[in-house]
Design a protein around this motif. Structure first.
Motif, mmCIF file in Angstrom:
data_model
loop_
_atom_site.group_PDB
_atom_site.id
_atom_site.type_symbol
_atom_site.label_atom_id
_atom_site.label_comp_id
_atom_site.label_asym_id
_atom_site.label_seq_id
_atom_site.Cartn_x
_atom_site.Cartn_y
_atom_site.Cartn_z
ATOM 1 N N LEU A 1 0.530 -1.232 -0.151
ATOM 2 C CA LEU A 1 -0.091 -0.153 -0.150
ATOM 3 C C LEU A 1 1.098 1.202 0.062
ATOM 4 C CD1 LEU A 1 -2.602 -1.076 2.433
ATOM 5 C CD2 LEU A 1 -3.013 -1.071 0.075
ATOM 6 N N GLY A 2 2.105 1.108 0.090
ATOM 7 C CA GLY A 2 2.951 2.238 0.047
ATOM 8 C C GLY A 2 3.208 2.880 -1.281
ATOM 9 N N PRO A 3 3.532 4.109 -1.498
ATOM 10 C CA PRO A 3 3.739 4.709 -2.876
ATOM 11 C C PRO A 3 4.575 3.852 -3.806
ATOM 12 C CG PRO A 3 4.763 5.970 -1.387
ATOM 13 C CD PRO A 3 3.912 4.998 -0.457
ATOM 14 N N GLY A 4 5.675 3.483 -3.277
ATOM 15 C CA GLY A 4 6.488 2.564 -4.137
ATOM 16 C C GLY A 4 5.995 1.459 -4.795
ATOM 17 N N LEU A 5 5.151 0.411 -4.348
ATOM 18 C CA LEU A 5 4.702 -0.671 -5.037
ATOM 19 C C LEU A 5 3.219 -0.335 -5.576
ATOM 20 C CD1 LEU A 5 5.466 -3.481 -2.456
ATOM 21 C CD2 LEU A 5 6.272 -3.100 -4.706
ATOM 22 N N GLN A 6 2.450 0.744 -5.051
ATOM 23 C CA GLN A 6 1.406 1.172 -5.808
ATOM 24 C C GLN A 6 1.861 1.958 -6.936
ATOM 25 O OE1 GLN A 6 -2.201 1.608 -4.527
ATOM 26 N NE2 GLN A 6 -1.453 -0.251 -3.848
ATOM 27 N N THR A 7 2.929 2.659 -7.021
ATOM 28 C CA THR A 7 3.519 3.182 -8.381
ATOM 29 C C THR A 7 3.839 1.851 -9.256
ATOM 30 O OG1 THR A 7 3.920 5.219 -7.138
ATOM 31 C CG2 THR A 7 4.946 4.862 -9.480
ATOM 32 N N GLY B 1 9.384 -14.086 3.146
ATOM 33 C CA GLY B 1 8.583 -14.492 1.870
ATOM 34 C C GLY B 1 7.094 -13.721 1.625
ATOM 35 N N PRO B 2 6.360 -13.324 2.901
ATOM 36 C CA PRO B 2 5.175 -12.690 2.663
ATOM 37 C C PRO B 2 5.478 -11.267 2.019
ATOM 38 C CG PRO B 2 5.067 -13.789 4.700
ATOM 39 C CD PRO B 2 6.502 -14.010 3.905
ATOM 40 N N TYR B 3 6.422 -10.476 2.279
ATOM 41 C CA TYR B 3 6.640 -9.283 1.620
ATOM 42 C C TYR B 3 6.690 -9.279 0.078
ATOM 43 C CZ TYR B 3 7.872 -7.993 6.248
ATOM 44 O OH TYR B 3 7.774 -7.432 7.601
ATOM 45 N N TYR B 4 7.436 -10.418 -0.486
ATOM 46 C CA TYR B 4 7.955 -10.752 -1.891
ATOM 47 C C TYR B 4 6.478 -11.046 -2.296
ATOM 48 C CZ TYR B 4 12.560 -9.166 -0.653
ATOM 49 O OH TYR B 4 13.681 -8.590 -0.464
ATOM 50 N N LEU B 5 5.991 -12.312 -1.843
ATOM 51 C CA LEU B 5 4.675 -12.783 -2.435
ATOM 52 C C LEU B 5 3.578 -11.954 -2.441
ATOM 53 C CD1 LEU B 5 5.301 -16.361 -0.860
ATOM 54 C CD2 LEU B 5 5.849 -15.878 -3.132
ATOM 55 N N THR B 6 3.471 -11.379 -1.253
ATOM 56 C CA THR B 6 2.043 -10.336 -1.385
ATOM 57 C C THR B 6 2.479 -9.225 -2.273
ATOM 58 O OG1 THR B 6 1.873 -10.484 1.076
ATOM 59 C CG2 THR B 6 0.904 -8.747 0.032
ATOM 60 N N LEU C 1 15.537 -8.103 -4.196
ATOM 61 C CA LEU C 1 15.338 -8.161 -5.717
ATOM 62 C C LEU C 1 13.833 -8.501 -5.949
ATOM 63 C CD1 LEU C 1 16.586 -7.633 -8.588
ATOM 64 C CD2 LEU C 1 16.946 -10.031 -8.659
ATOM 65 N N ILE C 2 13.137 -7.633 -6.795
ATOM 66 C CA ILE C 2 12.029 -8.003 -7.534
ATOM 67 C C ILE C 2 12.175 -7.340 -8.851
ATOM 68 C CG2 ILE C 2 9.418 -8.252 -7.886
ATOM 69 C CD1 ILE C 2 9.180 -7.971 -5.125
ATOM 70 N N GLU C 3 12.359 -8.242 -9.991
ATOM 71 C CA GLU C 3 12.516 -7.736 -11.349
ATOM 72 C C GLU C 3 11.559 -8.346 -12.187
ATOM 73 O OE1 GLU C 3 16.507 -6.975 -13.715
ATOM 74 O OE2 GLU C 3 15.643 -9.301 -14.611
ATOM 75 N N VAL C 4 10.698 -7.585 -12.605
ATOM 76 C CA VAL C 4 9.523 -7.979 -13.616
ATOM 77 C C VAL C 4 10.084 -7.654 -15.153
ATOM 78 C CG1 VAL C 4 6.947 -7.750 -14.081
ATOM 79 C CG2 VAL C 4 7.796 -7.278 -11.980
ATOM 80 N N ILE C 5 9.807 -8.592 -15.843
ATOM 81 C CA ILE C 5 10.309 -8.474 -17.012
ATOM 82 C C ILE C 5 9.062 -8.706 -18.271
ATOM 83 C CG2 ILE C 5 11.597 -9.621 -19.135
ATOM 84 C CD1 ILE C 5 13.316 -10.929 -17.243
ATOM 85 N N GLY C 6 8.819 -7.975 -19.194
ATOM 86 C CA GLY C 6 7.745 -7.785 -19.743
ATOM 87 C C GLY C 6 8.163 -7.662 -21.297
ATOM 88 N N LEU D 1 11.688 -3.427 -9.129
ATOM 89 C CA LEU D 1 10.731 -2.889 -8.066
ATOM 90 C C LEU D 1 11.445 -2.576 -6.522
ATOM 91 C CD1 LEU D 1 8.581 -4.167 -9.807
ATOM 92 C CD2 LEU D 1 7.518 -4.739 -7.881
ATOM 93 N N PRO D 2 10.981 -1.673 -5.808
ATOM 94 C CA PRO D 2 11.594 -1.497 -4.541
ATOM 95 C C PRO D 2 11.635 -2.791 -3.891
ATOM 96 C CG PRO D 2 9.710 0.213 -4.995
ATOM 97 C CD PRO D 2 9.660 -0.759 -6.122
ATOM 98 N N ASP D 3 12.458 -2.470 -2.631
ATOM 99 C CA ASP D 3 12.362 -3.453 -1.544
ATOM 100 C C ASP D 3 10.959 -3.506 -0.887
ATOM 101 O OD1 ASP D 3 12.407 -4.989 0.596
ATOM 102 O OD2 ASP D 3 14.224 -3.655 1.560
ATOM 103 N N PRO D 4 10.151 -4.779 -0.920
ATOM 104 C CA PRO D 4 9.059 -4.740 -0.748
ATOM 105 C C PRO D 4 8.761 -4.963 0.670
ATOM 106 C CG PRO D 4 9.692 -7.017 -1.356
ATOM 107 C CD PRO D 4 10.822 -5.927 -1.582
ATOM 108 N N ASN D 5 10.034 -4.584 1.496
ATOM 109 C CA ASN D 5 9.794 -4.557 3.055
ATOM 110 C C ASN D 5 9.819 -2.978 3.315
ATOM 111 O OD1 ASN D 5 9.514 -5.263 5.521
ATOM 112 N ND2 ASN D 5 11.741 -5.848 5.874
#
Length: 367
Positions: free
Chosen positions: A128-134, A181-186, A255-260, A267-271
């Motif tokens: 819900l933070g601006p990093g992952l919302q963006t 894991g919950p940070y990354y999986l969520t 690390l979270i890297e999404v390849i399209g 992505l930012p650190d999900p923690n």
């Protein structure tokens, strides 16, 4: 209780409670009324520090009629029992991760809530933070095309070097998969929707570990869970993710890297709740930054969203269904590692709605 700030009580006055209490007592739409802990002195000290009017046992705090939401910050082994007791007292519950130690316990929590017409929510709320919302807005805008693959890594040498009481990290409900894991999986589910099946490979590097700091420094304790986990996750109709969660690596990675089909997102650190968020197109020489608003969010925004949703009669985002799905993913990954086979994921969840523009934790919506 149809209007005004939502009454909240915090159960568990351990290390993480300070962040929650600092944020929750600053949000205008919630009112923290009590702190409970097995150690009455610790509960009283936390209440005094944050200006909370009451402290005591769980039963004493549940007896406060103005409390509507119980925020459960106890150790994982107590999550389900505290949640069930709170629900039976007529309170909504929001818990630290994981929702419970296993799916059977979690199902009992969800069934109890459904039978009583109460809500369940849970951490992490960092999505819900601006990093992952963006990141979600960017992905849905089509900037990198259709998601194809995701690479996830969380690696370090474990928390015992800095945490004064780290044994619970290595008991059921802990380990790198259940702890981090919950940070990354969520984050992944909030971006891509539910996972259909998983495969896992797990190992435990050492049978014992050593407390590295505090009064227990030098104490040996047993390791009861896998400390290195590799996973493969299939999102139906979209990407496949590979993930590593490790307490055995001298090389720290987050690390979270999404390849399209048209680029990639880093992505930012999900923690965390803010940026940076980076994008790279097929002809870019390097990553470039996507603007992310300065983060005013912190641990507890999921509680705030639950409180506002209660008053508005709308679904909350850090929901019990989301935490249950993530728990099933982790349990299925562990079982796959034991059985050397793919595991089907049966729980249903949809990606949470994005927060509306201008959503501000510190501007009341209840006036």
């Amino acid at each position: 209780m149809n209007g005004g700030p939502v009454g909240v009580a915090v159960v568990g006055a351990g290390v993480i409670s300070g962040q929650y209490l600092r944020n929750l007592t600053a949000f205008p739409d919630v009112r923290v009324l009590g702190v409970a802990d097995l150690d009455a002195g610790r509960a009283a000290a936390a209440a005094r520090e944050h200006g909370v009017p009451a402290s005591g046992s769980l039963a004493e705090i549940l007896a406060l009629p103005e409390v509507e939401i119980v925020v459960n910050l106890t150790v994982p082994a107590a999550h389900a029992a505290v949640a069930l007791e709170s629900l039976r007292a007529g309170k909504h519950v929001y818990g630290e991760k994981p929702l419970a130690l296993n799916l059977d316990e979690a199902a009992k929590v969800m069934a109890e809530a459904a039978n009583r017409g109460l809500r369940v929510g849970g951490a992490p709320d960092t999505f819900l933070g601006p990093g992952l919302q963006t990141a979600a807005h960017t992905l849905r805008s089509g900037l990198i095309g259709e998601p194809v693959a995701v690479t996830v890594a969380f690696q370090n040498l474990g928390p015992e070097s800095w945490h004064p009481d780290p044994e619970f990290y290595y008991r059921p409900g802990g380990g790198p998969l259940f702890d981090m894991g919950p940070y990354y999986l969520t984050a992944l589910v909030s971006l891509l929707g539910p996972v259909a099946r998983v495969a896992g490979s797990t190992r435990r590097a050492r049978a014992e570990r050593v407390v590295g700091s505090g009064p227990k420094a030098g104490t040996l304790f047993p390791v009861d869970v896998p400390t290195h986990v590799n996973a493969l996750l299939d999102f139906p109709g979209t990407a496949t993710a590979t993930a590593t969660f490790s307490f055995d690596s001298p090389v720290g990675r987050k690390l979270i890297e999404v390849i399209g089909t048209e680029g990639a997102l880093l992505l930012p650190d999900p923690n965390t709740f803010g940026g940076p968020l980076l994008v790279r197109g097929p002809h870019d020489a390097d990553w470039r930054e996507v603007p992310v608003a300065e983060s005013t969010a912190g641990r507890g925004v999921g509680v705030l969203d639950l409180a506002r949703s209660l008053r508005a009669g709308t679904p909350h985002r850090a929901s019990g269904e989301l935490t249950l799905h993530v728990l099933e993913l982790m349990e299925a990954i562990t079982e796959s590692g034991e059985r050397a086979e793919f595991r089907t994921v049966t729980s249903a969840v949809t990606a949470p709605e994005l927060l509306p523009g201008g959503w501000d934790p510190y501007a009341s919506t209840l006036s």
